[in-house]
Design a protein around this motif. Structure first.
Motif, PDB file in Angstrom:
ATOM      1  N   UNK A 214     -26.055  43.735  -9.213  1.00 37.83           N
ATOM      2  CA  UNK A 214     -27.339  44.725  -9.876  1.00 37.83           C
ATOM      3  C   UNK A 214     -26.418  45.920 -10.557  1.00 37.83           C
ATOM      4  N   UNK A 215     -26.881  46.423 -11.588  1.00 39.95           N
ATOM      5  CA  UNK A 215     -26.386  47.662 -12.295  1.00 39.95           C
ATOM      6  C   UNK A 215     -27.166  48.655 -12.217  1.00 39.95           C
ATOM      7  N   UNK A 216     -27.005  49.885 -11.710  1.00 36.36           N
ATOM      8  CA  UNK A 216     -27.582  50.921 -11.705  1.00 36.36           C
ATOM      9  C   UNK A 216     -27.159  52.065 -12.638  1.00 36.36           C
ATOM     10  N   UNK A 217     -28.235  52.891 -13.256  1.00 37.97           N
ATOM     11  CA  UNK A 217     -28.014  53.671 -14.170  1.00 37.97           C
ATOM     12  C   UNK A 217     -28.743  54.811 -13.327  1.00 37.97           C
ATOM     13  N   UNK A 218     -27.841  55.879 -12.645  1.00 38.16           N
ATOM     14  CA  UNK A 218     -28.448  57.045 -11.961  1.00 38.16           C
ATOM     15  C   UNK A 218     -28.413  58.302 -12.787  1.00 38.16           C
ATOM     16  N   UNK A 219     -29.448  58.733 -13.352  1.00 39.60           N
ATOM     17  CA  UNK A 219     -29.711  59.526 -14.549  1.00 39.60           C
ATOM     18  C   UNK A 219     -30.140  60.980 -14.051  1.00 39.60           C
ATOM     19  N   UNK A 220     -30.683  61.161 -12.853  1.00 36.32           N
ATOM     20  CA  UNK A 220     -31.518  62.228 -12.339  1.00 36.32           C
ATOM     21  C   UNK A 220     -30.665  63.305 -11.975  1.00 36.32           C
ATOM     22  N   UNK A 221     -29.319  62.941 -11.651  1.00 33.64           N
ATOM     23  CA  UNK A 221     -28.433  64.025 -10.664  1.00 33.64           C
ATOM     24  C   UNK A 221     -27.460  64.640 -11.589  1.00 33.64           C
ATOM     25  N   UNK A 222     -27.856  66.016 -11.885  1.00 33.83           N
ATOM     26  CA  UNK A 222     -27.020  67.107 -12.537  1.00 33.83           C
ATOM     27  C   UNK A 222     -26.871  68.266 -12.248  1.00 33.83           C
ATOM     28  N   UNK A 223     -26.980  68.346 -10.960  1.00 34.15           N
ATOM     29  CA  UNK A 223     -26.558  69.683 -10.377  1.00 34.15           C
ATOM     30  C   UNK A 223     -26.149  69.338  -8.869  1.00 34.15           C
ATOM     31  N   UNK A 224     -25.294  70.473  -8.407  1.00 35.70           N
ATOM     32  CA  UNK A 224     -24.678  70.602  -6.982  1.00 35.70           C
ATOM     33  C   UNK A 224     -26.171  70.307  -6.221  1.00 35.70           C
ATOM     34  N   UNK A 225     -26.078  69.466  -5.343  1.00 38.80           N
ATOM     35  CA  UNK A 225     -27.074  69.314  -4.218  1.00 38.80           C
ATOM     36  C   UNK A 225     -28.094  67.949  -4.456  1.00 38.80           C
ATOM     37  N   UNK A 226     -28.296  67.693  -5.747  1.00 36.77           N
ATOM     38  CA  UNK A 226     -29.001  66.731  -6.148  1.00 36.77           C
ATOM     39  C   UNK A 226     -28.548  65.300  -5.617  1.00 36.77           C
ATOM     40  N   UNK A 227     -29.666  64.395  -5.329  1.00 35.50           N
ATOM     41  CA  UNK A 227     -29.146  62.911  -5.008  1.00 35.50           C
ATOM     42  C   UNK A 227     -30.175  61.995  -5.043  1.00 35.50           C
ATOM     43  N   UNK A 228     -30.027  60.994  -5.722  1.00 38.12           N
ATOM     44  CA  UNK A 228     -30.965  59.891  -5.930  1.00 38.12           C
ATOM     45  C   UNK A 228     -30.736  58.711  -5.174  1.00 38.12           C
ATOM     46  N   UNK A 229     -29.330  58.348  -4.673  1.00 36.73           N
ATOM     47  CA  UNK A 229     -29.051  57.200  -3.927  1.00 36.73           C
ATOM     48  C   UNK A 229     -28.102  57.463  -2.684  1.00 36.73           C
ATOM     49  N   UNK A 230     -28.062  56.371  -1.767  1.00 33.49           N
ATOM     50  CA  UNK A 230     -27.535  56.764  -0.595  1.00 33.49           C
ATOM     51  C   UNK A 230     -26.012  56.448  -0.977  1.00 33.49           C
TER      52      UNK A 230
END
Length: 321
Positions: A214-230
């Protein structure tokens, strides 16, 4: 000074224009001829807003400037985009303010262009199913840009509020591609490429939900503390990014690095792949992850293209400033 209002942007710049600008600036960053300045991004303690500045300089294109703006979560109630921003460009030879450009649409387009660049260089060539996690304003731009990079035959989507997935289903219908709302287990089991574009402070996608290759494009995390995937998923992947310094401080990799599961030196800036200095994906079973933190140089690149187009088409406003 040149002013390009937000209302003019959609008629000036295309997704292809933005893709080319972002691809070129990533390559320039890898050549060390373009660099970003430290990011300022803070919760202002009013309207639940995040506000900040991203800036940089590209010695090749001479793009110099900053984007000022942030995220106002209550704007939906006012029929306004949650993301609000303006780009300021300066003359690299004199320091004078050259242009002010509406940055709302450009932010969505340049963010989508970055994930599309990652798909072009890192996704398997035989990728057929595209998964999207998140159905906010930017998700539509992400979907459209991704569909230009591979001949996807199916789209699967997940969102906390499933009714919002209708905007993605509409784009899929435009392209005559089947769309299905699924749970995260199914999304991970079916998708060859997964885009995450959620404003989350807790992991949504887990390592055991993602299959090899799989290829993942993680595009929502741009701030300290944010997280989208484990963090275990980040640690299991080969990690690429726009800029390592941002990846380990405000990007998706911040948590894996903080727990000692990933070293900053293991993260590859995607410009090295574009320039041919890194092979990118090396096997069909490798999990690749692009940590798209969003760098100021992306904004300057697309804003510079917009100014040139606005001047050529006669819609730029010129003021004595």
């Amino acid at each position: 000074m040149i002013i390009v209002p937000e209302r003019e942007i959609s008629g000036l710049v295309s997704a292809t224009d933005c893709f080319t600008a972002v691809e070129q600036v990533f390559a320039a960053m890898a050549r060390k001829s373009a660099y970003n300045f430290p990011v300022i991004r803070e919760a202002i303690g009013h309207a639940d807003a995040l506000y900040g500045f991203k800036s940089g300089f590209d010695r090749e294109s001479l793009a110099l400037g900053l984007k000022s703006g942030g995220f106002w979560p209550r704007n939906f109630e006012k029929a306004l985009p949650n993301h609000q921003s303006t780009v300021f460009l300066f003359d690299a030879d004199t320091g004078r303010c050259r242009a002010m450009v509406g940055g709302n649409l450009l932010t969505a387009l340049r963010t989508a262009a970055a994930s599309a660049v990652s798909i072009k260089y890192l996704a398997r060539q035989d990728a057929k199913v595209l998964g999207i996690i998140g159905a906010g304003h930017q998700s539509v731009f992400q979907l459209r840009a991704a569909l230009e990079q591979r001949p996807f035959e199916k789209i699967v989507g997940w969102n906390r509020h499933p009714q919002a997935l209708s905007r993605l289903e509409a784009v899929a219908a435009e392209r005559n591609i089947p769309f299905e709302a699924v749970n995260l287990d199914r999304l991970g089991a079916e998708a060859d490429v997964i885009i995450t574009i959620a404003s989350s402070f807790a992991p949504i996608l887990m390592a055991n939900q993602v299959r090899p290759g799989t290829h993942l494009a993680c595009m929502g995390t741009d701030t300290r503390g944010k997280q989208e995937v484990e963090t275990d998923l980040v640690a299991a992947a080969t990690v690429f990014t726009d800029e390592t310094k941002q990846s380990v401080t405000i990007g998706e990799a911040q948590h894996a690095v903080g727990k000692g599961l990933l070293a900053a030196a293991e993260i590859v800036e995607i410009g090295a792949v574009i320039n041919g200095d890194h092979p990118g994906r090396i096997s069909a079973t490798e999990i690749t992850l692009f940590d798209g933190t969003g760098v100021g140089l992306q904004d300057l690149a697309v804003a510079s293209a917009v100014v040139d187009l606005a001047l050529a088409k006669g819609v730029a406003i010129k003021v004595d400033f």
